[in-house]
Design a protein around this motif. Sequence first.
Motif, mmCIF file in Angstrom:
data_model
loop_
_atom_site.group_PDB
_atom_site.id
_atom_site.type_symbol
_atom_site.label_atom_id
_atom_site.label_comp_id
_atom_site.label_asym_id
_atom_site.label_seq_id
_atom_site.Cartn_x
_atom_site.Cartn_y
_atom_site.Cartn_z
ATOM 1 N N PRO A 72 0.816 -1.211 0.000
ATOM 2 C CA PRO A 72 0.000 0.000 0.000
ATOM 3 C C PRO A 72 0.851 1.263 0.000
ATOM 4 C CG PRO A 72 -0.026 -1.014 2.165
ATOM 5 C CD PRO A 72 0.697 -1.964 1.256
ATOM 6 N N ALA A 73 0.327 2.305 -0.639
ATOM 7 C CA ALA A 73 0.985 3.606 -0.601
ATOM 8 C C ALA A 73 0.736 4.285 0.739
ATOM 9 C CB ALA A 73 0.471 4.489 -1.742
ATOM 10 N N LEU A 74 -0.370 3.940 1.351
ATOM 11 C CA LEU A 74 -0.772 4.559 2.618
ATOM 12 C C LEU A 74 -0.017 3.900 3.766
ATOM 13 C CD1 LEU A 74 -2.792 6.581 3.845
ATOM 14 C CD2 LEU A 74 -4.446 4.711 3.941
ATOM 15 N N ASN A 75 0.781 4.701 4.461
ATOM 16 C CA ASN A 75 1.651 4.166 5.512
ATOM 17 C C ASN A 75 1.476 4.924 6.817
ATOM 18 O OD1 ASN A 75 4.821 3.071 4.069
ATOM 19 N ND2 ASN A 75 2.750 2.761 3.319
ATOM 20 N N PRO A 76 1.657 4.227 7.942
ATOM 21 C CA PRO A 76 1.746 4.943 9.212
ATOM 22 C C PRO A 76 3.068 5.706 9.276
ATOM 23 C CG PRO A 76 2.216 2.621 9.526
ATOM 24 C CD PRO A 76 1.813 2.779 8.091
ATOM 25 N N ALA A 77 3.045 6.899 9.853
ATOM 26 C CA ALA A 77 4.258 7.715 9.911
ATOM 27 C C ALA A 77 5.355 7.061 10.740
ATOM 28 C CB ALA A 77 3.931 9.095 10.467
ATOM 29 N N GLU A 78 4.978 6.207 11.702
ATOM 30 C CA GLU A 78 5.971 5.594 12.588
ATOM 31 C C GLU A 78 7.106 4.938 11.815
ATOM 32 O OE1 GLU A 78 2.808 5.413 13.047
ATOM 33 O OE2 GLU A 78 2.311 5.637 15.170
ATOM 34 N N LEU A 79 6.745 4.164 10.803
ATOM 35 C CA LEU A 79 7.756 3.461 10.019
ATOM 36 C C LEU A 79 8.793 4.441 9.485
ATOM 37 C CD1 LEU A 79 6.080 0.882 7.615
ATOM 38 C CD2 LEU A 79 7.811 0.456 9.366
ATOM 39 N N TRP A 80 8.309 5.584 9.067
ATOM 40 C CA TRP A 80 9.192 6.557 8.409
ATOM 41 C C TRP A 80 10.028 7.308 9.425
ATOM 42 C CZ3 TRP A 80 9.328 7.534 3.044
ATOM 43 C CH2 TRP A 80 8.557 6.617 2.323
ATOM 44 N N LYS A 81 9.499 7.437 10.614
ATOM 45 C CA LYS A 81 10.299 8.069 11.665
ATOM 46 C C LYS A 81 11.422 7.131 12.081
ATOM 47 C CE LYS A 81 6.731 11.143 13.351
ATOM 48 N NZ LYS A 81 5.650 11.407 14.310
ATOM 49 N N GLU A 82 11.099 5.850 12.066
ATOM 50 C CA GLU A 82 12.081 4.857 12.473
ATOM 51 C C GLU A 82 13.293 4.861 11.534
ATOM 52 O OE1 GLU A 82 11.949 0.122 13.579
ATOM 53 O OE2 GLU A 82 10.099 1.147 13.024
ATOM 54 N N SER A 83 13.047 4.982 10.249
ATOM 55 C CA SER A 83 14.162 4.952 9.298
ATOM 56 C C SER A 83 14.867 6.293 9.239
ATOM 57 C CB SER A 83 13.646 4.609 7.900
ATOM 58 O OG SER A 83 12.959 5.713 7.358
ATOM 59 N N GLY A 84 14.237 7.325 9.755
ATOM 60 C CA GLY A 84 14.852 8.653 9.696
ATOM 61 C C GLY A 84 14.422 9.454 8.483
ATOM 62 N N ARG A 85 13.696 8.800 7.560
ATOM 63 C CA ARG A 85 13.361 9.537 6.341
ATOM 64 C C ARG A 85 12.178 10.483 6.515
ATOM 65 N NH1 ARG A 85 13.486 6.717 0.652
ATOM 66 N NH2 ARG A 85 11.971 5.288 1.552
ATOM 67 N N TYR A 86 11.456 10.336 7.631
ATOM 68 C CA TYR A 86 10.322 11.236 7.866
ATOM 69 C C TYR A 86 10.794 12.679 7.824
ATOM 70 C CZ TYR A 86 5.934 12.915 9.861
ATOM 71 O OH TYR A 86 4.742 13.543 10.062
ATOM 72 N N THR A 87 11.966 12.918 8.419
ATOM 73 C CA THR A 87 12.535 14.265 8.347
ATOM 74 C C THR A 87 13.498 14.412 7.181
ATOM 75 O OG1 THR A 87 13.893 13.449 10.144
ATOM 76 C CG2 THR A 87 12.298 15.162 10.682
ATOM 77 N N ALA A 88 14.279 13.356 6.888
ATOM 78 C CA ALA A 88 15.289 13.483 5.831
ATOM 79 C C ALA A 88 14.645 13.788 4.483
ATOM 80 C CB ALA A 88 16.112 12.198 5.736
ATOM 81 N N TYR A 89 13.519 13.184 4.218
ATOM 82 C CA TYR A 89 12.847 13.409 2.941
ATOM 83 C C TYR A 89 11.958 14.643 3.016
ATOM 84 C CZ TYR A 89 12.499 10.998 -1.501
ATOM 85 O OH TYR A 89 12.654 10.636 -2.796
ATOM 86 N N GLY A 90 11.610 15.004 4.235
ATOM 87 C CA GLY A 90 10.985 16.280 4.530
ATOM 88 C C GLY A 90 9.713 16.583 3.774
#
Length: 565
Positions: A72-90
């Motif tokens: 799915p394209a729809l993701n919980p933000a947690e996963l992205w915070k874990e990898s660091g890309r939540y902020t890195a990809y901004g």
Amino acid sequence: MRWSQAFIPTLREDPAEAEVPSHRLLLRAGYIRQVAAGVYAHLFLAQRSLLKIMGIIRQEMDAIGAQEFYLPALNPAELWKESGRYTAYGPAIFKFKDRNDHEMVLGVTHEEEMTNIARGELRSYKQLPQMWYQIQEKFRDEPRPKSGLLRLRQFWMKDSYSFDIDDAGLDASYHKHYDAYRRIFDRCGIKYVIVEAYSGTMGGTHSHEFTAPTDAGEDLIAICDCGYAANLEKAEGNAPPVEDIAGDAAPEPFATPGQKTIDDLVKFTGENGNRMIKTLVYVVDAQAILILLRGDHTLSETKLASTLGTDAFRPSTPEEALALLGAHLGSLGPVGLKGVRILADKALEGRRNMITGANQDGTHLRNVTPGRDFTPEYFDLRVVSAGDHCKKCGKPLRVSVSVELGHIFKLGRRYSQAMHASVLDENGREVPLVMGSYGIGVERILSAAVEQNHDRDGMFLPAAIAPFDVILTAANMDDARLREAAEKLYEEMRAKSLDVLFDDRAERPGVKFKDADLIGVPYRVTIGKRKFEQGLAEIFRRSTKQIQDVKLESVVSSLLEMQGR
RNA sequence: CGGGGCGUGGCGCAGCCUGGUAGCGCGCUUGCCUUGGGCGCAAGAGGUCCGCGGUUCGAAUCCGCGCGCCCCGACCA
């Protein structure tokens, strides 16, 4: 398919909003319609072509043993915070909250999700290697979507991910993808160049881009006849040597009132920019540093980032530069500075008697010699330019504009470590998975094909990705004999599994020919009165506009032969 | 995010400066005619002039605030 029943909304005039050829022609040919900036509806023709492209990709991915998923394209933000890309990809990530106030994102790629599955399920080296792929929608809130399907906010990507136990395994998975990508782009009929590339926010150590040279592109690549090719962000070259003035004279100030830029200075002094030192002030971790380049060279922030080991830097403000050096931008220089780190591009090494700012407004210094008058650390920091000598063979490099179609990365352990994805090796030790990721922009293949194959009248797509194999045109549907002959040929083509678009519309022949030329189908078979009476039809090859007369009964076999069937 | 341009029937555009009837070409519908390179004739249909607010007796037009789209740059696998 009968054209009279098909939705192919061709336009007689160029749409005002489209500038690059692929955008203009895809709109005119009725392939696509815009929904919003960077968001397009694929109509009938586009969808057919894209399905063919995806079919080729699927076959080649399956052939190297990759397994097709759909995430799915729809993701919980947690996963992205874990990898660091939540902020890195901004800000390029579409972020929002669901009704329960839960933070959600739309995926820009799927390293996180794939790694999440891998870490939950992969336990042992015996399960490796794994290669998982999907063809799926990606969402990116691009700062500037542009050029039709070339830079979209929602687009199809084939993305695949490999999981190996060690670096040798990753090498093998990487090479499988490298070879599969070559087969994919070859089969799609695209002219492409494989270049060494910079990994950017994806992380990882090693990557190649598959790029299609075309004027509409946005990637600059450096190419050499010897086979060396690299993205300009990453390309290395040697600047042709510059003749310096001899002598050991000491630095000498001279007045340069109002001369701010290198261009100004070139005009003012009559000297070449390659005899000047450009001084930039950057701020890294709240610390100012000096960056020196030859006057006619450009800083590569990509190379600066890899030199510094961080991309957390910015150009200083004019005020910061003034505070540090005591002069305004335009008269800055490295001579006499204490306690400031000075990075210089390698092209300055061994030079002498150059011109640079004196750290006093309206004044520059001549006879400045690096190493004597200041002590820099030398690194490769500049963007190579056309004419620089190839690092490998010494011949001049060419610079070309191109579209990035695919990119393969050796990710290594970046995601597996951040997300704790590990397996037990044969010694029973827990080791992080070694990963690779590999992407292809599906719509970009179509766009690049149009960019590379069009003329005043429209496009001519490579046969493998054209929406139809052939257009069958009856010159006059009111003439019963022509109509019947065309109907018969239509059935015959369909029986042989030719993808045929039968232009059975009650239009004048001119209209049909114009439309056929526009929409990119490689062949047109025309039944016209004069030749029909001699038992002939004509086969028109769109790319070359060559016409070949063929007996009615051998039209289909001729087409099959042209297709290589 | 900075700079520039644009927003008027489905498409391409004019009208705006200098306020008062919304117009042209293409496409579309119907009829006739024509049938090898976007035919011809005739009759029609189709528009909250991007939105909101203001000025005015009166706004597509003037003023303000937004929104959208395109291009250049920044940015960007």
